[in-house]
Design a protein around this motif. Structure first.
Motif, mmCIF file in Angstrom:
data_model
loop_
_atom_site.group_PDB
_atom_site.id
_atom_site.type_symbol
_atom_site.label_atom_id
_atom_site.label_comp_id
_atom_site.label_asym_id
_atom_site.label_seq_id
_atom_site.Cartn_x
_atom_site.Cartn_y
_atom_site.Cartn_z
ATOM 1 N N MET A 187 47.253 97.394 18.609
ATOM 2 C CA MET A 187 46.422 96.680 19.376
ATOM 3 C C MET A 187 44.919 97.409 19.156
ATOM 4 S SD MET A 187 47.309 94.820 21.679
ATOM 5 C CE MET A 187 46.882 95.112 23.088
ATOM 6 N N LEU A 188 44.863 98.802 18.929
ATOM 7 C CA LEU A 188 43.635 99.391 17.840
ATOM 8 C C LEU A 188 42.819 98.604 17.166
ATOM 9 C CD1 LEU A 188 41.309 101.641 18.880
ATOM 10 C CD2 LEU A 188 42.288 102.844 16.787
ATOM 11 N N GLU A 189 43.583 98.313 16.524
ATOM 12 C CA GLU A 189 43.275 97.527 15.021
ATOM 13 C C GLU A 189 42.600 95.915 15.574
ATOM 14 O OE1 GLU A 189 42.094 99.161 12.145
ATOM 15 O OE2 GLU A 189 43.318 100.761 13.293
ATOM 16 N N ALA A 190 43.110 95.733 16.425
ATOM 17 C CA ALA A 190 42.869 94.856 17.886
ATOM 18 C C ALA A 190 41.703 94.308 17.720
ATOM 19 C CB ALA A 190 43.657 93.342 18.029
ATOM 20 N N TRP A 191 41.437 96.100 18.698
ATOM 21 C CA TRP A 191 40.214 95.569 19.490
ATOM 22 C C TRP A 191 39.032 95.723 17.921
ATOM 23 C CZ3 TRP A 191 39.253 94.335 24.066
ATOM 24 C CH2 TRP A 191 39.832 93.810 25.405
ATOM 25 N N LYS A 192 39.113 96.538 17.232
ATOM 26 C CA LYS A 192 38.371 96.921 16.462
ATOM 27 C C LYS A 192 37.456 95.520 15.304
ATOM 28 C CE LYS A 192 38.648 102.346 15.394
ATOM 29 N NZ LYS A 192 39.724 102.806 14.583
ATOM 30 N N GLY A 193 38.859 94.628 15.180
ATOM 31 C CA GLY A 193 38.868 93.847 14.181
ATOM 32 C C GLY A 193 37.838 92.621 15.800
ATOM 33 N N TYR A 194 37.688 92.811 16.699
ATOM 34 C CA TYR A 194 37.336 91.007 17.559
ATOM 35 C C TYR A 194 35.781 92.235 17.704
ATOM 36 C CZ TYR A 194 36.425 89.189 21.887
ATOM 37 O OH TYR A 194 35.950 88.513 22.853
ATOM 38 N N ILE A 195 36.088 93.549 18.372
ATOM 39 C CA ILE A 195 34.560 93.848 17.527
ATOM 40 C C ILE A 195 33.962 94.086 16.606
ATOM 41 C CG2 ILE A 195 32.655 96.207 17.944
ATOM 42 C CD1 ILE A 195 35.306 97.353 19.946
ATOM 43 N N ASN A 254 25.615 91.833 22.306
ATOM 44 C CA ASN A 254 25.779 92.346 23.798
ATOM 45 C C ASN A 254 27.344 91.634 24.052
ATOM 46 O OD1 ASN A 254 23.120 92.786 24.274
ATOM 47 N ND2 ASN A 254 22.548 90.891 25.503
ATOM 48 N N GLU A 255 28.202 91.122 23.094
ATOM 49 C CA GLU A 255 29.828 90.811 23.229
ATOM 50 C C GLU A 255 30.271 91.462 22.962
ATOM 51 O OE1 GLU A 255 31.606 88.646 24.876
ATOM 52 O OE2 GLU A 255 29.216 87.525 25.542
ATOM 53 N N ALA A 256 30.232 92.544 21.913
ATOM 54 C CA ALA A 256 30.193 93.842 21.298
ATOM 55 C C ALA A 256 30.847 94.718 21.744
ATOM 56 C CB ALA A 256 30.272 93.935 20.132
ATOM 57 N N ARG A 257 29.093 94.650 22.813
ATOM 58 C CA ARG A 257 29.272 96.041 24.054
ATOM 59 C C ARG A 257 30.252 95.662 25.513
ATOM 60 N NH1 ARG A 257 24.039 96.131 24.666
ATOM 61 N NH2 ARG A 257 23.603 97.648 23.195
ATOM 62 N N SER A 258 30.482 94.314 25.546
ATOM 63 C CA SER A 258 30.617 94.687 26.295
ATOM 64 C C SER A 258 32.415 94.386 26.356
ATOM 65 C CB SER A 258 30.972 93.178 27.603
ATOM 66 O OG SER A 258 31.202 92.231 26.088
ATOM 67 N N ILE A 259 32.982 94.708 24.929
ATOM 68 C CA ILE A 259 34.018 94.860 24.486
ATOM 69 C C ILE A 259 34.653 96.162 24.702
ATOM 70 C CG2 ILE A 259 35.405 93.795 22.822
ATOM 71 C CD1 ILE A 259 34.058 91.735 21.710
ATOM 72 N N TYR A 260 33.332 96.934 24.208
ATOM 73 C CA TYR A 260 33.818 97.766 23.898
ATOM 74 C C TYR A 260 33.578 99.308 25.430
ATOM 75 C CZ TYR A 260 32.786 99.593 19.203
ATOM 76 O OH TYR A 260 32.641 99.641 17.348
ATOM 77 N N LYS A 261 32.903 98.551 26.374
ATOM 78 C CA LYS A 261 33.567 98.629 27.695
ATOM 79 C C LYS A 261 34.547 98.372 28.651
ATOM 80 C CE LYS A 261 28.009 98.659 29.274
ATOM 81 N NZ LYS A 261 27.297 97.913 29.843
ATOM 82 N N LYS A 262 35.522 97.123 28.038
ATOM 83 C CA LYS A 262 36.079 96.817 28.425
ATOM 84 C C LYS A 262 37.665 97.882 28.067
ATOM 85 C CE LYS A 262 35.987 91.863 29.301
ATOM 86 N NZ LYS A 262 35.552 90.295 28.686
#
Length: 151
Positions: free
Chosen positions: A1-9, A19-27
């Motif tokens: 899952m970590l790799e999926a989040w990192k890839g998305y960011i 701003n989208e990347a920042r909101s992903i980090y906040k989630k």
């Protein structure tokens, strides 16, 4: 899952959607990932804010990440102390069982010790027989002498 989040960011950053990347980090910074994944995502968020964010964004991320890292550190310390206690308990149980096993073995002689004991008895038996034989022959001589003296 970590790799999926990192890839998305990473995808959002490449597209320029900061701003989208920042909101992903906040989630995802509060999610639990296996191993050191949770800490990795927190450090990644701080790096991201240093590169792309304003001072206010970095301060906000730093406050959230600091609390999260402290929680993770406490959880890890508790897990380590629990595992250490379990290991100590297992060692105590093993030592107790070994003591029981050792006392049980000491009561029974090992085959090698029995063999030595049998050899010693066998060595003593012929010596006793020789001595006994000497006595019996001496007694016979004495017996022989006595009847001659009587006759």
């Amino acid at each position: 899952m970590l790799e999926a989040w990192k890839g998305y960011i990473a995808m959002e950053v490449e597209l320029g959607h900061i701003n989208e990347a920042r909101s992903i980090y906040k989630k995802c910074y509060s999610n639990s990932f296996s191993g050191t994944g949770s800490e990795d995502i927190c450090h990644s968020w701080l790096r991201f804010e240093r590169e792309f964010g304003k001072l206010e964004d970095f301060d906000d991320a730093l406050q959230k990440v600091t609390r999260r890292l402290e929680q993770l550190r406490l959880c890890r310390m508790q897990q380590e102390s629990n595992s250490i206690e379990e290991n100590e308990n297992n060692l105590r149980k093993n030592a107790h069982n070994k003591r029981k096993l050792g006392s049980h073995i000491s009561k029974e002689q090992s085959p090698a010790k029995r063999q030595r004991g049998v050899d010693r008895v066998a060595d003593k038996a012929p010596a006793g027989n020789k001595h006994h034989g000497r006595n019996s022959s001496h007694e016979t001589k004495v017996a022989d002498v006595n009847p001659r003296n009587n006759t």
